[in-house]
Motif scaffolding. Structure first.
Motif, PDB file in Angstrom:
ATOM      1  N   ILE A  57       0.846  -1.192   0.000  1.00 50.35           N
ATOM      2  CA  ILE A  57       0.000   0.000   0.000  1.00 50.35           C
ATOM      3  C   ILE A  57       0.880   1.239   0.000  1.00 50.35           C
ATOM      4  CG2 ILE A  57      -1.896  -1.158   1.207  1.00 50.35           C
ATOM      5  CD1 ILE A  57      -0.929   0.203   3.784  1.00 50.35           C
ATOM      6  N   LEU A  58       0.277   2.382  -0.313  1.00 51.31           N
ATOM      7  CA  LEU A  58       1.014   3.636  -0.277  1.00 51.31           C
ATOM      8  C   LEU A  58       1.302   4.025   1.168  1.00 51.31           C
ATOM      9  CD1 LEU A  58      -0.931   5.749  -2.945  1.00 51.31           C
ATOM     10  CD2 LEU A  58       1.243   4.568  -3.226  1.00 51.31           C
ATOM     11  N   CYS A  59       2.500   4.530   1.391  1.00 51.64           N
ATOM     12  CA  CYS A  59       2.854   4.997   2.734  1.00 51.64           C
ATOM     13  C   CYS A  59       2.022   6.232   3.060  1.00 51.64           C
ATOM     14  CB  CYS A  59       4.350   5.327   2.802  1.00 51.64           C
ATOM     15  SG  CYS A  59       4.842   6.092   4.364  1.00 51.64           S
ATOM     16  N   PRO A  60       1.326   6.241   4.193  1.00 48.71           N
ATOM     17  CA  PRO A  60       0.494   7.403   4.547  1.00 48.71           C
ATOM     18  C   PRO A  60       1.302   8.673   4.821  1.00 48.71           C
ATOM     19  CG  PRO A  60       0.599   5.845   6.365  1.00 48.71           C
ATOM     20  CD  PRO A  60       1.230   5.167   5.199  1.00 48.71           C
ATOM     21  N   LEU A  72       3.175  -2.097   8.097  1.00 50.55           N
ATOM     22  CA  LEU A  72       2.971  -0.653   8.132  1.00 50.55           C
ATOM     23  C   LEU A  72       3.380  -0.046   9.472  1.00 50.55           C
ATOM     24  CD1 LEU A  72       1.948   1.943   6.869  1.00 50.55           C
ATOM     25  CD2 LEU A  72      -0.361   1.359   7.647  1.00 50.55           C
ATOM     26  N   ALA A  73       2.938  -0.656  10.570  1.00 51.82           N
ATOM     27  CA  ALA A  73       3.247  -0.101  11.895  1.00 51.82           C
ATOM     28  C   ALA A  73       4.758  -0.009  12.113  1.00 51.82           C
ATOM     29  CB  ALA A  73       2.604  -0.967  12.978  1.00 51.82           C
ATOM     30  N   LYS A  74       5.476  -1.029  11.711  1.00 52.28           N
ATOM     31  CA  LYS A  74       6.929  -1.035  11.865  1.00 52.28           C
ATOM     32  C   LYS A  74       7.580   0.014  10.971  1.00 52.28           C
ATOM     33  CE  LYS A  74      10.923  -4.117  11.441  1.00 52.28           C
ATOM     34  NZ  LYS A  74      11.363  -5.501  11.084  1.00 52.28           N
ATOM     35  N   HIS A  75       7.045   0.148   9.739  1.00 50.27           N
ATOM     36  CA  HIS A  75       7.607   1.101   8.784  1.00 50.27           C
ATOM     37  C   HIS A  75       7.436   2.545   9.251  1.00 50.27           C
ATOM     38  CE1 HIS A  75       8.535   3.053   4.956  1.00 50.27           C
ATOM     39  NE2 HIS A  75       7.396   3.731   5.103  1.00 50.27           N
ATOM     40  N   LEU A  76       6.284   2.860   9.826  1.00 50.19           N
ATOM     41  CA  LEU A  76       6.006   4.232  10.246  1.00 50.19           C
ATOM     42  C   LEU A  76       6.982   4.729  11.309  1.00 50.19           C
ATOM     43  CD1 LEU A  76       2.092   4.215  10.410  1.00 50.19           C
ATOM     44  CD2 LEU A  76       3.564   5.170   8.627  1.00 50.19           C
TER      45      LEU A  76
END
Length: 424
Positions: A57-60, A72-76
């Motif tokens: 998905i696209l990074c918010p 996602l949680a780790k990436h943020l």
């Protein structure tokens, strides 16, 4: 042998160890390195059969890159686009100036869409406001001795020599020198909260090489309002002055003999000097402009400023590539607005931009150039008056030949008590 020399692109296969995803827009395979045993890079892993079960998905925080949904949680937590803690010297909009919403219309039509009578009226206002201004600046072209050998090396052609003149050596090797790089927008920079300046209460010299448009105004306010004013508010005697006052007579005499006494001025100021190479007036902004008072005294306001800063680009954009001389070529009105894409001039020449905002009817290239220079001069004059009111002796001068750079005007300023004119 010809077959072995063929590139992976020519054969229709990706390079070894590179991503197998074909980028249709670029007509080539992705060149990212892939992990061992994988066919696709992380960005294009969704295209591989073995990766279909995992969704990207696209990074918010930044939609320019993607991330696995289940990570996602780790990436943020480590994304380079995440908001980082603000340093102590970050104060939101401290150098921005006052924002007057009532002065600036929500929508201003491009110059190319203005009725001819309105545009002619703007030019009349410009010429009237510029009456009495000295448009002939002094030449003060200097060269550092460190560049002498390189500039006079016969191996260097015109392009290399010009490049050398445009550069400043950023590699400081002087012993016992301390350098600190701050990555921050000048708009939010509070100099008196920088530890090395706060603890030592040191004088500063502001040097700017091509501070584009609004950045010049932000820098001036940062120096003469934010930093200098902080000493006045605290009513503190700067360290440099205290050191001199604490010297014994013997120490002072020793310093004088060594020729260092002149380095500790009788009257100390937080800002010892300002040197800024001006450019890109078309990127100025009324809210941040330091010369508002000057404009208002001339009966001008936000609207006139907006169009003058737009027309200032004619000083560097309306010229022919082959010559600096006036041309008989005329420009006709068109409906394409300049898109703020102008950058510093390349090689001292500008290609005529047929899509730039132009005057209605006929206007020669030389006339556009003169109008552009008047706009620049008027905007800079507002900065001159601002510095004068703040206790400086400012000046505008040419610091290099237009063949090196069309943006060749330098703004300098010294505290009035330290200026040669006042001490002579």
């Amino acid at each position: 042998m010809a077959d072995s020399a063929r590139t992976p692109h020519a054969t229709g296969f990706p390079a070894e160890g590179r991503c197998s995803y074909y980028v249709e827009k670029k007509k080539r395979f992705c060149r990212m390195v892939v992990a061992a045993g994988k066919r696709f890079c992380g960005e294009h892993a969704g295209a591989a059969e073995e990766e279909n079960a995992r969704k990207r998905i696209l990074c918010p925080l930044d939609p320019k890159h993607t991330v696995y949904e289940d990570q996602l949680a780790k990436h943020l937590k480590k994304c380079n686009s995440r908001e980082k803690p603000k340093p102590d010297f970050f104060i939101q909009d401290i150098n921005a100036g006052l924002k007057d919403e009532t002065e600036i219309p929500e929508q201003l039509v491009p110059i190319s869409s203005l009725p001819e009578d309105q545009l002619e009226n703007l030019i009349k206002k410009l010429r009237k406001a510029s009456e009495g201004l000295n448009s002939t600046l002094k030449d003060h072209i200097m060269s550092h001795p460190a560049l002498y050998d390189a500039l006079n090396d016969p191996k260097n052609g015109d392009s290399a020599t010009k490049h050398l003149k445009q550069q400043v050596d950023g590699k400081h090797r002087k012993k016992n020198s301390v350098f600190e790089r701050l990555q921050i927008d000048i708009q939010h920079l509070c100099l008196n909260k920088i530890p090395v300046l706060r603890e030592g209460k040191l004088p500063v010299v502001g040097i700017g090489k091509h501070l584009c448009g609004v950045a010049t105004d932000l820098a001036l306010r940062c120096l003469v309002e934010t930093y200098a004013a902080s000493f006045e508010e605290r009513n503190e005697e700067p360290l440099a002055k205290r050191i001199k006052n604490d010297k014994t007579e013997k120490e002072i005499n020793t310093l004088a003999k060594e020729g260092n006494e002149k380095n500790v001025p009788e009257k100390w100021t937080p800002v010892a000097g300002i040197v800024i190479a001006l450019c890109c007036h078309h990127r100025c902004d009324w809210r941040h402009y330091v010369g508002k008072e000057y404009f208002r005294a001339l009966g001008l306001g936000a609207v006139e400023f907006h169009y003058f800063q737009r027309m200032s680009s004619w000083a560097t954009c309306g010229m022919q590539k082959t010559s600096f001389k006036a041309s008989n070529i005329t420009t006709k009105r068109n409906d394409n607005q300049n898109n703020d894409s102008e950058e510093h001039d390349e090689g001292g020449y500008r290609v005529t931009d047929d899509s730039s905002e132009s005057l209605p009817g006929l206007l020669t290239v030389e006339e556009k150039k003169k109008i552009g220079h008047l706009c620049k001069l008027l905007i800079d004059q507002g900065r001159i008056q601002y510095l004068q009111q703040k206790g400086f002796n400012p000046a505008l001068q040419y610091y290099t030949d237009p063949l090196v750079s069309l943006e060749n005007v330098l703004l300098t300023a010294l505290p009035i008590h330290a200026s040669p004119e006042t001490t002579a």
